[in-house]
Design a protein around this motif. Structure first.
Motif, short mmCIF file in Angstrom:
data_model
loop_
_atom_site.label_atom_id
_atom_site.label_comp_id
_atom_site.label_asym_id
_atom_site.label_seq_id
_atom_site.Cartn_x
_atom_site.Cartn_y
_atom_site.Cartn_z
N LEU A 13 0.83 -1.21 0.00
CA LEU A 13 0.00 0.00 0.00
C LEU A 13 0.86 1.27 0.00
O LEU A 13 0.51 2.26 -0.63
CB LEU A 13 -0.94 0.00 1.21
N ALA A 14 1.99 1.21 0.72
CA ALA A 14 2.88 2.37 0.75
C ALA A 14 3.50 2.61 -0.62
O ALA A 14 3.57 3.75 -1.10
CB ALA A 14 3.97 2.18 1.81
N VAL A 15 3.93 1.53 -1.27
CA VAL A 15 4.52 1.66 -2.60
C VAL A 15 3.46 2.14 -3.59
O VAL A 15 3.72 2.99 -4.44
CB VAL A 15 5.15 0.32 -3.05
N GLU A 16 2.26 1.62 -3.43
CA GLU A 16 1.15 2.05 -4.30
C GLU A 16 0.86 3.55 -4.13
O GLU A 16 0.65 4.27 -5.10
CB GLU A 16 -0.10 1.23 -3.94
N PHE A 17 0.87 3.99 -2.88
CA PHE A 17 0.66 5.42 -2.59
C PHE A 17 1.75 6.25 -3.28
O PHE A 17 1.47 7.28 -3.91
CB PHE A 17 0.68 5.65 -1.07
N ALA A 18 2.99 5.79 -3.17
CA ALA A 18 4.12 6.51 -3.78
C ALA A 18 3.98 6.55 -5.30
O ALA A 18 4.25 7.56 -5.94
CB ALA A 18 5.43 5.85 -3.37
N LYS A 19 3.55 5.43 -5.87
CA LYS A 19 3.38 5.36 -7.34
C LYS A 19 2.26 6.28 -7.80
O LYS A 19 2.38 6.98 -8.80
CB LYS A 19 3.06 3.92 -7.76
N LYS A 20 1.17 6.24 -7.03
CA LYS A 20 0.00 7.06 -7.38
C LYS A 20 0.39 8.54 -7.49
O LYS A 20 -0.09 9.26 -8.35
CB LYS A 20 -1.07 6.86 -6.30
N HIS A 21 1.29 8.95 -6.60
CA HIS A 21 1.70 10.36 -6.60
C HIS A 21 3.00 10.61 -7.35
O HIS A 21 3.54 11.72 -7.31
CB HIS A 21 1.82 10.86 -5.16
N ASN A 22 3.50 9.54 -7.97
CA ASN A 22 4.72 9.71 -8.76
C ASN A 22 5.86 10.26 -7.92
O ASN A 22 6.58 11.18 -8.33
CB ASN A 22 4.40 10.68 -9.90
N LEU A 23 6.05 9.74 -6.72
CA LEU A 23 7.05 10.26 -5.79
C LEU A 23 8.45 9.78 -6.16
O LEU A 23 8.62 8.68 -6.69
CB LEU A 23 6.73 9.83 -4.36
N VAL A 24 9.43 10.62 -5.88
CA VAL A 24 10.83 10.27 -6.09
C VAL A 24 11.29 9.51 -4.84
O VAL A 24 11.58 10.12 -3.81
CB VAL A 24 11.69 11.54 -6.28
N LEU A 25 11.34 8.20 -4.94
CA LEU A 25 11.69 7.40 -3.75
C LEU A 25 13.18 7.13 -3.71
O LEU A 25 13.79 6.78 -4.72
CB LEU A 25 10.98 6.04 -3.80
N VAL A 26 13.76 7.31 -2.53
CA VAL A 26 15.14 6.87 -2.33
C VAL A 26 15.09 5.75 -1.30
O VAL A 26 14.22 5.72 -0.44
CB VAL A 26 16.08 8.00 -1.86
N ASP A 27 16.01 4.82 -1.42
CA ASP A 27 15.96 3.66 -0.54
C ASP A 27 17.12 3.76 0.46
O ASP A 27 16.95 4.24 1.57
CB ASP A 27 16.01 2.38 -1.38
N LYS A 28 18.32 3.42 0.02
CA LYS A 28 19.49 3.55 0.90
C LYS A 28 19.87 5.03 0.99
O LYS A 28 19.98 5.71 -0.03
CB LYS A 28 20.63 2.74 0.31
N LEU A 29 20.05 5.54 2.20
CA LEU A 29 20.43 6.95 2.39
C LEU A 29 21.91 7.05 2.73
O LEU A 29 22.37 6.53 3.74
CB LEU A 29 19.61 7.57 3.53
N ASP A 30 22.65 7.77 1.86
CA ASP A 30 24.09 7.92 2.11
C ASP A 30 24.36 8.86 3.28
O ASP A 30 25.47 8.86 3.83
CB ASP A 30 24.78 8.44 0.85
N THR A 31 23.35 9.63 3.64
CA THR A 31 23.54 10.57 4.77
C THR A 31 23.53 9.84 6.12
O THR A 31 23.88 10.41 7.13
CB THR A 31 22.43 11.62 4.78
N ILE A 32 23.12 8.58 6.11
CA ILE A 32 23.10 7.80 7.35
C ILE A 32 24.24 6.76 7.28
O ILE A 32 24.27 5.93 6.39
CB ILE A 32 21.73 7.12 7.56
N GLN A 33 25.16 6.88 8.22
CA GLN A 33 26.35 6.02 8.23
C GLN A 33 26.52 5.37 9.59
O GLN A 33 26.15 5.95 10.60
CB GLN A 33 27.61 6.87 7.94
N GLN A 34 27.10 4.19 9.58
CA GLN A 34 27.43 3.51 10.85
C GLN A 34 28.64 4.18 11.50
O GLN A 34 29.55 4.59 10.81
CB GLN A 34 27.78 2.07 10.57
N HIS A 35 28.61 4.24 12.83
CA HIS A 35 29.77 4.77 13.54
C HIS A 35 30.29 3.77 14.55
O HIS A 35 29.56 2.90 14.96
CB HIS A 35 29.41 6.08 14.23
#
Ligand SMILES: [Zn+2]
Ligand SMILES: [Zn+2]
Length: 267
Positions: free
Chosen positions: A245-267
């Motif tokens: 349903l979440a992916v469907e919502f994103a598709k319906k609105h043509n959202l630019v989805l990012v999956d892996k975020l480079d701004t989040i790193q392990q420390h």
């Protein structure tokens, strides 16, 4: 299929279930490669039973997630974070945790406002006046420009109890979206709102969030989005229905989805 989820709670908050390791095992089983724990911020001098863990639980949280990071190295990348409110008096505390690498990241959950004496002065799930709506926006902008947060969780949380997306809502939304773009902060399509199902808000039947009107604007601006599970139970990490349903919502609105975020790193 999603590779990452950066919005995961633990039982410490008082309204989530399961052991920390159960979340990791569930995520592994579902094929996630990146799992971020972002439990409700445990704050010194601020107690909110059943909403967030006591500050006395913080050390256990850090130790537990850190040991899971090690244990599952090579299988899944685990990050340690907080979902925290825009409480400006706590920004120095947040900054210290990030600067000292106690936490890997934080996500913004703009649930409420507190005053200098830490009394709750507004709950944004139940906005009843334009001044509360503008307070939501002001606090959101403060947080977005603080460089403390990597994701804005359920950015349209303010719509939870508002029936009509009026001109004030539009103005607030635009400013939030523009700020997120300027600071490269993705806006979250929140799966918890979707899991709750559609309900009557005034005379309209819809999700409390995500809302069509807000994400239509997000789409227009081509702002970055992420899907956040907002898991409060391990099995929610592998809810195919919620994800669908979440992916469907994103598709319906043509959202630019990012999956892996480079701004989040392990420390
Ligand atoms: Zn929660
Ligand atoms: Zn959450």
């Amino acid at each position: 299929m999603l590779l990452s989820n950066y919005h995961t709670h633990t039982s410490r908050c008082g309204h989530a279930s399961g052991e920390d390791e159960d979340y990791v095992l569930e995520a592994l089983g579902h094929g996630y490669r990146y799992l971020g724990f972002s439990d409700h911020a445990m704050l010194p001098g601020f107690s909110e039973p059943y909403k967030r863990g006591e500050y006395s639980l913080f050390q256990d949280y850090v130790l537990s997630i850190s040991s899971l990071k090690e244990k599952y190295k090579g299988q899944i990348e685990i990050y340690l974070g907080f979902e925290a409110e825009s409480f400006p008096d706590y920004f120095p505390f947040y900054k210290e945790l990030l600067d000292n690498h106690v936490l890997d990241y934080m996500i913004l959950g703009n649930h409420m406002a507190i005053d200098r004496d830490k009394n709750i002065v507004a709950r944004f799930a139940n906005i009843t006046s334009p001044s509360q709506l503008y307070l939501y926006k002001d606090l959101a902008l403060k947080a977005i420009s603080s460089h403390l947060f990597s994701i804005f969780a359920h950015p349209d949380y303010f719509m939870a109890n508002i029936e009509n997306f009026d001109s004030d809502c539009k103005k607030v939304s635009k400013e939030i979206i523009e700020a997120c773009i300027a600071h490269d902060i993705p806006l979250e399509v929140n799966m918890a709102g979707i899991r709750t199902g559609k309900r009557m808000i005034g005379r309209k039947k819809r999700y409390i969030y995500p809302t069509d009107e807000f994400f239509q604007l997000v789409s227009k601006y081509k702002a970055k989005c992420v899907i956040g599970c907002d898991a409060h139970a391990p099995e929610q990490l592998s809810s195919d229905a919620g994800e669908f349903l979440a992916v469907e919502f994103a598709k319906k609105h043509n959202l630019v989805l990012v999956d892996k975020l480079d701004t989040i790193q392990q420390h």
